[in-house]
Structures are given as C-alpha cells and as structure tokens.
Design an enzyme around this catalytic site. Structure first.
Site, PDB file in Angstrom:
ATOM      1  N   HIS A 229       0.787  -1.241   0.000  1.00  0.00           N
ATOM      2  CA  HIS A 229       0.000   0.000   0.000  1.00  0.00           C
ATOM      3  C   HIS A 229       0.816   1.287   0.000  1.00  0.00           C
ATOM      4  O   HIS A 229       0.260   2.344  -0.313  1.00  0.00           O
ATOM      5  CB  HIS A 229      -0.945   0.079   1.204  1.00  0.00           C
ATOM      6  CG  HIS A 229      -1.873  -1.067   1.368  1.00  0.00           C
ATOM      7  ND1 HIS A 229      -2.748  -1.477   0.381  1.00  0.00           N
ATOM      8  CD2 HIS A 229      -2.094  -1.896   2.420  1.00  0.00           C
ATOM      9  CE1 HIS A 229      -3.450  -2.497   0.819  1.00  0.00           C
ATOM     10  NE2 HIS A 229      -3.072  -2.781   2.053  1.00  0.00           N
TER      11      HIS A 229
ATOM     12  N   ASP B 161       3.859  -8.111   0.878  1.00  0.00           N
ATOM     13  CA  ASP B 161       4.329  -9.005   1.935  1.00  0.00           C
ATOM     14  C   ASP B 161       3.367 -10.152   2.221  1.00  0.00           C
ATOM     15  O   ASP B 161       3.803 -11.294   2.436  1.00  0.00           O
ATOM     16  CB  ASP B 161       4.646  -8.225   3.218  1.00  0.00           C
ATOM     17  CG  ASP B 161       3.543  -7.285   3.677  1.00  0.00           C
ATOM     18  OD1 ASP B 161       2.442  -7.304   3.076  1.00  0.00           O
ATOM     19  OD2 ASP B 161       3.785  -6.520   4.630  1.00  0.00           O
TER      20      ASP B 161
END
Length: 481
Positions: A82, A239
């Site tokens: 993000h 991730d």
C-alpha cells in the site's frame, strides 16, 4: 556453508521496520546466509519513511550475507503493501513514502467511496472498499495537502516496486501488490481508468504489471550490490502474498499473521468482493486470490501496553470481566480510523497482568472476527490455523489465539516467510515451477500443532458487546492537532 544442491537465490523482505535478505538453496530450501538492517518510521499523525533507507538497508542486509549472495542466480523483493512512493524525473523520491499505517487519508477514503459508486461499486470493481491504508486514498490526500509534490511526481510506485526498479531500471509491479492500490480492477486485471481519472492520476506514471512467473528484468548495474549484471529479477510482490507463497498455501488453509499489523487470509479460487469493506479482495502472486482482513494494532500495540504496565510481554493473568480494545493507531478492522484505545471493566482488584491479557484478547478478537468472511464456505472449520509473524513465537499470543478461535494452531518453524516466499518466486524463474509448489517442496509450513481447546465464547460475546456499545465514542476523533 554446505555444498548447494541447486542454484542459489535471494529473497528479500522489505517490511515496515527493517529489510531482511535470505540466500536460499533453490534445490532444498536451505537458508545458507541471511542479513538484516533497520529502517526508521516517522512518529506523530503520519507514518512515513524515506525510500532511500530501504535501498541502503538492502545493501547492508546483502553485505551481511557475504559471498553466498554473489552466487545468486535470481532475486525477488517482497515488500510492505500500500505505501505511496512518488518519484521525480530522475527516479528520486519527491517526498517520504506514505506507509500503509498512515491513516490521515480517512476523509479521502470516505469521500472516494461515496462519490464514485459507493461500497458495492468499489468491491465489485477492485475487490475492496478503499480504506485509509490503500494507495489510492493516499494519492488523493497528497493532491489535497501537497499539490506541489503531486506536480513534481513523474512516477508512482509501491515499496517493492521501488526496490525492483532500482535493480532492473524497469518500472514493474505484480498483481498481488497492485491489487492493494485501489486503482487496479480485479475483474479485468488491469488499471481502472475511471478511478485513475477520478483521482487525477495519469496511468503513464504507473508501473507495468508483470504476469505470474514472468521475469521482471535483470540486474542492470550492481550499484555496489553483490549481484552480477544479468542476474534474473522476479516480479516480487506484497508481503502478505509473499508469505502465502512462502507457506506454499493451498486454497482454504487459514493464516493468522501477528506482526506490526495483524492479518488473516487464505488462498481462494474465487474473486472476492465484500461490500462491507471488512475483507480486502487481494490477488495472490500466482494466479489465484487472497481475501484478507487486516488490523492496524497487533504486536506493537500489545507491547506498548506491556511497557506502560512495566511487564514482560508474557506476564499475563486470566481475566473474566475486563475488555481492552487496543486501537492505539486508529483501526482498520473494524473500520475506525479515528479511534483510540478503550478500556472497560476496570476495578479495584484488577491486576496489571489482567490488563495485559485483555490487550491480547482485544487484538486477537479483531482478527478472528473477520476469519469466517475470509474463508470460502466449503473450507474445513477444523483445519489448523497457521500462526505466523513475529508474535507467533509468543506463548501468550499462541494461547490467546487457541482460546478465542477454538481451532488447532500450527506454528511453522520457518521464521522469515515473506523473504522465503520471495526466494521461492526467484527459484520458480529458474525451475519453471509454481513458487507455492517450490515452497511445499521445501516443506516451509512444517512445525508443531497445538491441539484445539474449547472456544471462549463468553469473552468473545463480551468484547463484541463493548465494541457495539462504544461505537459512537470510537468513531470520534481524539486528535487535537
């Protein structure tokens, strides 16, 4: 170092707090070298980091890997999702990156949702309803608050994209990380021109989305890194998608990750679209989907409570009537970006250990509340919950998850699953295998299984009641400037 059975690959985890690098034998999954270097994150209302820190930390982590890194045939970067990285015409950061846990864009998230079709539109179009974590809301915040930075921006990247581009010279991303921006359409698997136009973002500023298994490029210049020119570079990913690869996840297996943020997710064959916004409809890194729910307050929030109480993080005591909602950074699940921590049920005989246990309960409650929404209807409700992340080694975390989930809990022995997933992605470039199959061959999910205990429904009901009753208070901003 023992003789390698297969070629060596490098997997990188560029997380919120540090960069970790693993050199892995692609044949066996053996970690032959590792390194780690820290980052700094700003304090206060915002959460920002200079992307150049990530690059410097990558240098240091690879330096610690020694000669093994020089033999690597391929490399892949997993990174925090993000984050908004804005680059100028020279590829240098215009300003520090706005990180995933920077929630200043909450007003923009609400406005974008309302002005562009509502929650159902966003869920069906992008798979997710925009939350302040999402990159599209951060871009909208930047447009309103720092128009000069916006005008200076000639490229927009995510954290893992930034590092991959510095290796290859090519602007690329992958479907897993792109799906967390809010401007990637999950139905068409391409950038959504209507959303981009709404926020004033030229699609020419965005990276090319590489396909699963595609080579993103090769190392163009060593920049003092131990790689040879021409070393293969995989597309990398976010991730959570990297950790899913690192576990070799099959559809329906639930994962609960305890880190700076807390997440629950599972691989699915079905494209998710939750109009409530609880579940983010992310893509995974190899062609399926990764419905995921994320909380902002997990291990750091509990550790902060332990520090305030002067306790070791394991010094918990059973509590029957105490509820602590540890929303120290606002919260994303439930969606309460202006919230602060809330304590209910404090009495004369309450102990510090009970307060600490209540903090654990509050953090886990938020995650488990979304688990049923993440899993497909046909998922096995008795399947072990895979517990990963920094908190997974803690006895208090393990026992809290067991008690509040009622499920068996498996704790993989592998610790650096994001970096291992990136390494599996790099290995897949060399062998032609699905990276998840590579990880299963490496047996990365191996670890002890803690048997199920009876679920503590009384505590779950009490916390749900306090959360419901306190909603108006939690929605009120406590920031004074």
């Amino acid at each position: 170092m023992s003789a390698a059975e297969g070629p060596l690959v490098v997997g990188v985890d560029s997380s919120t707090q540090s960069t970790k690098a693993l050199v892995v034998d692609a044949g066996t999954g053996e970690i032959v070298a590792s390194g780690q270097a820290p980052h700094t994150v700003s304090a206060g209302a915002g959460r920002e980091s200079d992307p150049r820190q990530w690059w410097d930390a990558l240098h240091e982590a690879l330096r610690q890997c020694g000669e093994a890194a020089r033999e690597a045939a391929a490399v892949s970067i997993g990174g925090q999702q993000h984050g908004l990285v804005t680059l100028d015409e020279h590829g240098e950061p215009v300003r520090p990156a706005l990180l995933w846990n920077d929630v200043r864009s909450a007003p923009q998230a609400r406005r974008l949702t309302e002005e562009l079709g509502g929650a159902k539109f966003w869920a069906e179009r992008t798979g997710s309803v925009p939350a302040p974590s999402f990159t599209v809301t951060k871009w909208a915040w930047l447009a309103e608050n720092e128009p000069e930075a916006l005008r200076a921006t000639k490229a927009v990247r995510l954290p893992h994209d930034y590092l991959t581009e510095r290796l290859t010279g090519e602007g690329t991303t992958d479907r897993g990380d792109a799906s967390g921006t809010g401007w990637w359409a999950s139905a068409t698997e391409g950038y959504d021109e209507e959303i981009l136009a709404r926020v004033g973002l030229d699609p020419a500023l965005l990276p090319r989305v590489v396909r699963p298994g595609e080579i993103a490029g090769t190392v163009r210049d060593t920049h003092g890194l131990p790689f040879a020119k021409g070393t293969l570079v995989a597309g990398g990913t976010g991730d959570n998608a990297a950790a899913a690869l690192g576990l070799g996840l099959r559809p329906g297996t639930p994962v609960l990750s305890l880190g700076t943020s807390g997440t629950v997710y599972a691989v699915s064959k079905h494209r998710p679209a939750d109009p409530t916004g609880t579940v983010a409809g992310f893509a995974d890194a190899h062609g399926d989907w990764l419905p995921l729910a994320c909380t902002l307050n997990c291990t750091l929030a509990v550790d902060r409570l332990a520090a305030l109480l002067g306790l070791d993080r394991e010094a918990v005591e059973p509590t029957a009537d105490l509820t602590l909602l540890p929303y120290l950074d606002g919260e994303r699940t439930p969606n309460l970006p202006n919230a602060s921590g809330l304590l209910h049920g404090l009495r004369h005989d309450t102990t510090a250990g009970q307060l600490l246990q209540a903090a654990y309960d509050g953090a886990v409650h938020s995650l488990l509340g979304a688990l049923d929404l993440v899993l497909d209807e046909d998922a096995d409700p008795s399947a072990p919950l895979l517990l990963i992340g920094g908190g997974a080694r803690g006895t208090a975390w393990q026992q809290t998850v067991r008690r509040l989930s009622g499920r068996p809990v498996q704790i993989p022995e592998a610790k650096e699953l994001v970096a291992l997933g990136a390494a599996a992605q790099a290995a897949g470039l060399l062998t032609g295998e699905d990276p998840a199959a590579v990880a299963r061959r490496w047996n990365t999910a191996r670890g002890p299984v803690l048997e199920a205990v009876e679920r503590d429904d009384a505590t779950l009901a009490r916390m749900a009641g306090v959360l419901s009753d306190a909603a108006p208070l939690l929605e009120r901003s406590t920031h004074t400037g």
